[in-house]
Each structure stands twice: as structure tokens, then as C-alpha cells.
Enzyme design. Structure first.
Site, PDB file in Angstrom:
ATOM      1  N   ARG A 230       0.855  -1.185   0.000  1.00 22.92           N
ATOM      2  CA  ARG A 230       0.000   0.000   0.000  1.00 22.92           C
ATOM      3  C   ARG A 230       0.894   1.239   0.000  1.00 22.92           C
ATOM      4  NH1 ARG A 230      -3.681  -2.448  -1.607  1.00 22.92           N
ATOM      5  NH2 ARG A 230      -5.683  -2.865  -0.628  1.00 22.92           N
ATOM      6  N   HIS A 278      -1.084   0.977  -9.667  1.00 27.46           N
ATOM      7  CA  HIS A 278      -1.826   0.059  -8.790  1.00 27.46           C
ATOM      8  C   HIS A 278      -2.523  -1.036  -9.611  1.00 27.46           C
ATOM      9  CE1 HIS A 278      -4.008  -0.268  -4.662  1.00 27.46           C
ATOM     10  NE2 HIS A 278      -3.920  -1.454  -5.238  1.00 27.46           N
TER      11      HIS A 278
HETATM   12  P1  NDP Z   1      -2.009 -11.762   4.428  1.00 23.05           P
HETATM   13  O1  NDP Z   1      -2.889 -11.239   5.508  1.00 23.05           O
HETATM   14  O2  NDP Z   1      -2.244 -13.130   3.897  1.00 23.05           O
HETATM   15  O3  NDP Z   1      -0.483 -11.714   4.957  1.00 23.05           O
HETATM   16  C1  NDP Z   1       0.039 -10.630   5.650  1.00 23.05           C
HETATM   17  C2  NDP Z   1       1.470 -10.945   6.069  1.00 23.05           C
HETATM   18  O4  NDP Z   1       2.040  -9.756   6.638  1.00 23.05           O
HETATM   19  C3  NDP Z   1       1.547 -12.038   7.150  1.00 23.05           C
HETATM   20  O5  NDP Z   1       2.647 -12.868   6.939  1.00 23.05           O
HETATM   21  C4  NDP Z   1       1.754 -11.214   8.437  1.00 23.05           C
HETATM   22  O6  NDP Z   1       2.475 -11.870   9.462  1.00 23.05           O
HETATM   23  C5  NDP Z   1       2.592 -10.065   7.898  1.00 23.05           C
HETATM   24  N1  NDP Z   1       2.512  -8.927   8.808  1.00 23.05           N
HETATM   25  C6  NDP Z   1       1.420  -8.218   9.196  1.00 23.05           C
HETATM   26  N2  NDP Z   1       1.747  -7.256  10.090  1.00 23.05           N
HETATM   27  C7  NDP Z   1       3.090  -7.373  10.274  1.00 23.05           C
HETATM   28  C8  NDP Z   1       4.013  -6.678  11.077  1.00 23.05           C
HETATM   29  N3  NDP Z   1       3.634  -5.680  11.900  1.00 23.05           N
HETATM   30  N4  NDP Z   1       5.312  -7.052  11.032  1.00 23.05           N
HETATM   31  C9  NDP Z   1       5.705  -8.079  10.230  1.00 23.05           C
HETATM   32  N5  NDP Z   1       4.872  -8.787   9.436  1.00 23.05           N
HETATM   33  C10 NDP Z   1       3.570  -8.432   9.461  1.00 23.05           C
HETATM   34  O7  NDP Z   1      -2.036 -10.686   3.266  1.00 23.05           O
HETATM   35  P2  NDP Z   1      -1.884 -10.917   1.690  1.00 23.05           P
HETATM   36  O8  NDP Z   1      -0.599 -11.605   1.447  1.00 23.05           O
HETATM   37  O9  NDP Z   1      -3.101 -11.548   1.131  1.00 23.05           O
HETATM   38  O10 NDP Z   1      -1.866  -9.402   1.148  1.00 23.05           O
HETATM   39  C11 NDP Z   1      -0.904  -8.464   1.576  1.00 23.05           C
HETATM   40  C12 NDP Z   1      -1.254  -7.069   1.092  1.00 23.05           C
HETATM   41  O11 NDP Z   1      -1.010  -6.925  -0.291  1.00 23.05           O
HETATM   42  C13 NDP Z   1      -2.722  -6.642   1.219  1.00 23.05           C
HETATM   43  O12 NDP Z   1      -3.043  -6.282   2.551  1.00 23.05           O
HETATM   44  C14 NDP Z   1      -2.804  -5.481   0.261  1.00 23.05           C
HETATM   45  O13 NDP Z   1      -2.514  -4.270   0.945  1.00 23.05           O
HETATM   46  C15 NDP Z   1      -1.703  -5.764  -0.757  1.00 23.05           C
HETATM   47  N6  NDP Z   1      -2.258  -6.013  -2.086  1.00 23.05           N
HETATM   48  C16 NDP Z   1      -1.882  -5.202  -3.127  1.00 23.05           C
HETATM   49  C17 NDP Z   1      -2.351  -5.424  -4.407  1.00 23.05           C
HETATM   50  C18 NDP Z   1      -1.909  -4.588  -5.563  1.00 23.05           C
HETATM   51  O14 NDP Z   1      -2.455  -4.720  -6.663  1.00 23.05           O
HETATM   52  N7  NDP Z   1      -0.914  -3.740  -5.407  1.00 23.05           N
HETATM   53  C19 NDP Z   1      -3.285  -6.532  -4.697  1.00 23.05           C
HETATM   54  C20 NDP Z   1      -3.601  -7.331  -3.545  1.00 23.05           C
HETATM   55  C21 NDP Z   1      -3.112  -7.065  -2.298  1.00 23.05           C
HETATM   56  P3  NDP Z   1       1.899 -13.212  10.179  1.00 23.05           P
HETATM   57  O15 NDP Z   1       1.972 -14.278   9.114  1.00 23.05           O
HETATM   58  O16 NDP Z   1       2.850 -13.438  11.274  1.00 23.05           O
HETATM   59  O17 NDP Z   1       0.485 -12.897  10.577  1.00 23.05           O
HETATM   60  C1  OXD Z   2      -6.207  -5.328  -3.268  1.00 20.83           C
HETATM   61  C2  OXD Z   2      -5.683  -4.393  -4.285  1.00 20.83           C
HETATM   62  O1  OXD Z   2      -6.071  -5.086  -2.072  1.00 20.83           O
HETATM   63  O2  OXD Z   2      -5.956  -4.575  -5.489  1.00 20.83           O
HETATM   64  O3  OXD Z   2      -6.775  -6.362  -3.692  1.00 20.83           O
HETATM   65  O4  OXD Z   2      -4.957  -3.469  -3.926  1.00 20.83           O
END
Ligand code: NDP
Ligand code: OXD
Length: 315
Positions: A230, A278
Site C-alpha cells: 500500500r 496500482h
Molecule cells: P495476508 O494477511 O495473507 O499476509 C500478511 C502478512 O504480513 C503475514 O505474513 C503477516 O504476518 C505479515 N505482517 C502483518 N503485520 C506485520 C508486522 N507488523 N510485522 C511483520 N509482518 C507483518 O495478506 P496478503 O498476502 O493476502 O496481502 C498483503 C497485502 O497486499 C494486502 O493487505 C494489500 O494491501 C496488498 N495487495 C496489493 C495489491 C496490488 O495490486 N498492489 C493486490 C492485492 C493485495 P503473520 O503471518 O505473522 O500474521
Molecule cells: C487489493 C488491491 O487489495 O488490489 O486487492 O490493492
């Protein structure tokens, strides 16, 4: 059962037609249609307006088109206690892995440098460090981070990963929590951000973080940052400084503090900054309709919703 679609920047009517076909006998409305807010039991949502949930007093579930739910959780009208199910499917995940792999190989193979040389008609033989000697560090080992690792592994990169809780992933050096963040950065040539945006991760891509990355990799030009999480993760003034003074060799950015990226942003003009609007992993209409129609049918039959967000954790 009535489903309301609230999708900014998407063709709401087309998605509604898809849901209506997948959920025969159920009422599906868009914001442009006439409906009684009290009859709405499900809302399918992206980029909510501040009053998105006003009057929806009988909601059973909130269905997020985005995999990231930071904007939803900040929404002032979000009702307490209603479960939020976020989009998480193979199509979206594989699109993100494509993006990460494409950006990582572009930097590691120095295609960025060769393009600049080409523009200047310069024949200069640079020899990229091999993948096995280039470390890619993934921030966030959730659905997207672990799939990106699976793809990067095939190319032979040295892999590191950082998450909130400890993980064991074969062939990956893993780090967890704030106390291991510096050690994670110190061995990373290419830093990839796939974290959710939360109070803890806001602004994590800042000058201090950049200056702790491994030096000397990527042909000595400086470490690389790839951000597809993000815009709120990155401090853009710090990025501009780091990309200008050599703290970073390059950055690939898919997300921004303000979107669309304002015309006067200095990032546009930096030739070591690679901007996409994005689009790293857009949600597909076909798989999105299938995923959430099944979620509704299952939930109505007493089965659990998929990928329920933990509101206290923030993702
Ligand atoms: P998940 O919820 O599956 O995974 C999140 C990961 O981040 C987990 O491993 C979690 O740790 C880790 N995490 C969260 N908080 C912390 C912290 N404070 N310190 C260290 N690690 C942390 O999310 P997704 O993989 O599905 O998606 C990730 C992000 O990608 C979304 O939230 C979105 O913002 C972004 N996104 C962007 C897109 C784009 O087109 N640019 C499209 C889709 C998503 P733990 O495993 O220990 O809980
Ligand atoms: C999502 C994105 O969060 O597209 O799926 O950013």
C-alpha cells in the site's frame, strides 16, 4: 437475501449482472438502484465512501473486493461485529507473483541499466550478478508473500522473509518481529513489500529502512525496493532522497500515498523509479463473482466465510 454492490472505479452494473446470474432468486442491487437499506444483508465493497454502511442495519457480512482491507477498517461508518471476508484467490495471487518476479528479474538482470545505455547509444558490457547470488527479502509471508517466494525459488534467488509471527519455509531464511527487522534488511539486495497496511506497518518503507539494506549488490548500484503493498507503507519524500543520493539503486512502485499519483510528484521524473498505477494484482470479475457467490451460498447454509479479517490485528 439482498446484496448491495459498492465499488468505486469498477463497473458496478457488470459485476451486479454477474452476481445476479450466479445467485438466482436473490436480489442484487447497485448504489444507483432503488432499495431499502434494511433489506441489505451483504455488501460487496471496494474504496468505501465515508457513509457506505449508513442505514445497513441488517448486514450479515461485508465482502471485500480487495485483498487489502485497510480502507475498510478505517471507514467511519463500519459497523462493529459484522464479519469481513476478503478476496483471496489463485488468480489474484498469481498476478502478484508475476509482478514481483518481473520486477525482481528486471533489476537483477540490469535491464534498467541496459535501457538507459540503449537510449544513449552506449555499448557497455555489464555482467549481472546471478540469481543465486542475489537476495530477495519479502516483507509479509501471507498468501501473496509465500506465493511470490514459490515463484522466485524456481529462478534460484537467495530468499529471506519477514513476518509478525515466526515461520518456517523450506529454502528461506526467515525473520520475525521488530527485533529481527534489521537483521532481515542487512542481507537483502531486493526488498519486496507485501505487507498489509496497519498501525504497525504504516511508513515502514522510510529512509532508515533503506539505509539498513545490504550494500554492494545489484552491480554496486544500490539496493532495490519493490512496493506492491500500500502507498501508506512508503514515505515518498524519503524515497526521492534515497533514489537521488544512492542509498537506493532503484525502486518499483505500484502503490502511492495519494492515488492517482499527483502530477507534481517528483517520483515521475526519477529515471531509477519504475511506476505502475496500482495494477500489480487486479481482482478478476470472473473469479471474484465465483468466490463471493459461493461465500454467500455457504454462509446462508451455515458454513464459515472464507478469509475472515481479524479486526484487532488489522488484517
Ligand atoms: P495476508 O494477511 O495473507 O499476509 C500478511 C502478512 O504480513 C503475514 O505474513 C503477516 O504476518 C505479515 N505482517 C502483518 N503485520 C506485520 C508486522 N507488523 N510485522 C511483520 N509482518 C507483518 O495478506 P496478503 O498476502 O493476502 O496481502 C498483503 C497485502 O497486499 C494486502 O493487505 C494489500 O494491501 C496488498 N495487495 C496489493 C495489491 C496490488 O495490486 N498492489 C493486490 C492485492 C493485495 P503473520 O503471518 O505473522 O500474521
Ligand atoms: C487489493 C488491491 O487489495 O488490489 O486487492 O490493492
Amino acid at each position: 437475501m439482498a446484496l448491495l454492490l459498492h465499488l468505486a472505479d469498477f463497473n458496478e452494473r457488470r459485476w451486479a449482472d454477474g452476481f445476479a446470474a450466479a445467485l438466482p432468486g436473490h436480489k442484487v442491487v447497485t448504489r444507483a438502484d432503488a432499495y431499502d437499506p434494511k433489506e441489505i444483508e451483504y455488501i460487496f465493497i471496494w474504496k468505501p465512501k465515508p457513509d457506505a454502511f449508513a442505514g445497513l442495519s441488517n448486514l450479515k457480512a461485508i465482502l471485500s473486493l480487495g485483498a487489502g482491507v485497510d480502507a475498510l477498517l478505517r471507514n467511519p461508518s463500519l459497523p462493529d461485529g459484522v464479519p469481513i471476508s476478503r478476496f483471496m484467490d489463485d488468480d489474484l495471487t498469481r498476478r502478484m507473483s508475476d509482478y514481483v518476479l518481473a520486477q525482481a528479474t528486471m533489476h537483477q538482470r540490469l535491464f534498467t541499466r541496459f535501457k538507459r545505455d540503449q537510449q544513449a547509444r552506449v555499448w557497455k558490457q555489464l555482467y549481472p550478478a546471478p540469481a543465486w547470488d542475489t537476495s530477495v527479502g519479502i516483507m509479509g509471508l501471507g498468501s501473496l508473500g509465500t506465493d511470490a517466494i514459490r515463484h522466485l525459488k524456481v529462478f534460484g534467488y537467495k530468499l529471506r522473509g519477514w513476518s509478525r509471527t515466526e515461520k518456517q519455509i523450506e529454502g528461506v531464511e526467515t525473520f520475525a518481529g521488530a527485533e529481527q527487522f534489521d537483521a532481515f534488511l542487512a542481507g537483502t539486495d531486493i526488498l519486496v513489500n507485501l505487507l498489509p497496511l496497519t498501525a504497525e506497518t504504516q511508513g515502514i518503507l522510510n529512509f532508515e529502512t533503506f539505509s539498513k539494506l545490504k550494500r554492494g549488490g545489484i552491480d554496486g548500484t544500490g539496493p532495490v525496493v519493490i512496493n506492491a503493498g500500500r502507498g501508506g507503507h512508503q514515505k515518498e519524500a524519503d524515497l526521492v532522497k534515497a533514489l537521488t543520493d544512492g542509498t537506493l539503486g532503484a525502486a518499483s512502485l505500484d502503490v502511492f500515498e495519494v492515488e492517482p499519483l499527483p502530477q507534481d510528484s517528483p517520483l515521475w521524473a526519477l529515471d531509477n523509479c519504475y511506476i505502475t498505477p496500482h495494477i500489480a494484482a487486479a481482482s478478476s470479475e470472473r473469479t471474484g463473482v465465483a468466490y463471493f457467490s459461493k461465500a454467500i451460498v455457504d454462509f446462508e447454509a451455515g458454513r464459515p466465510l472464507p478469509s475472515v479479517v481479524d479486526r484487532t490485528r488489522g488484517y
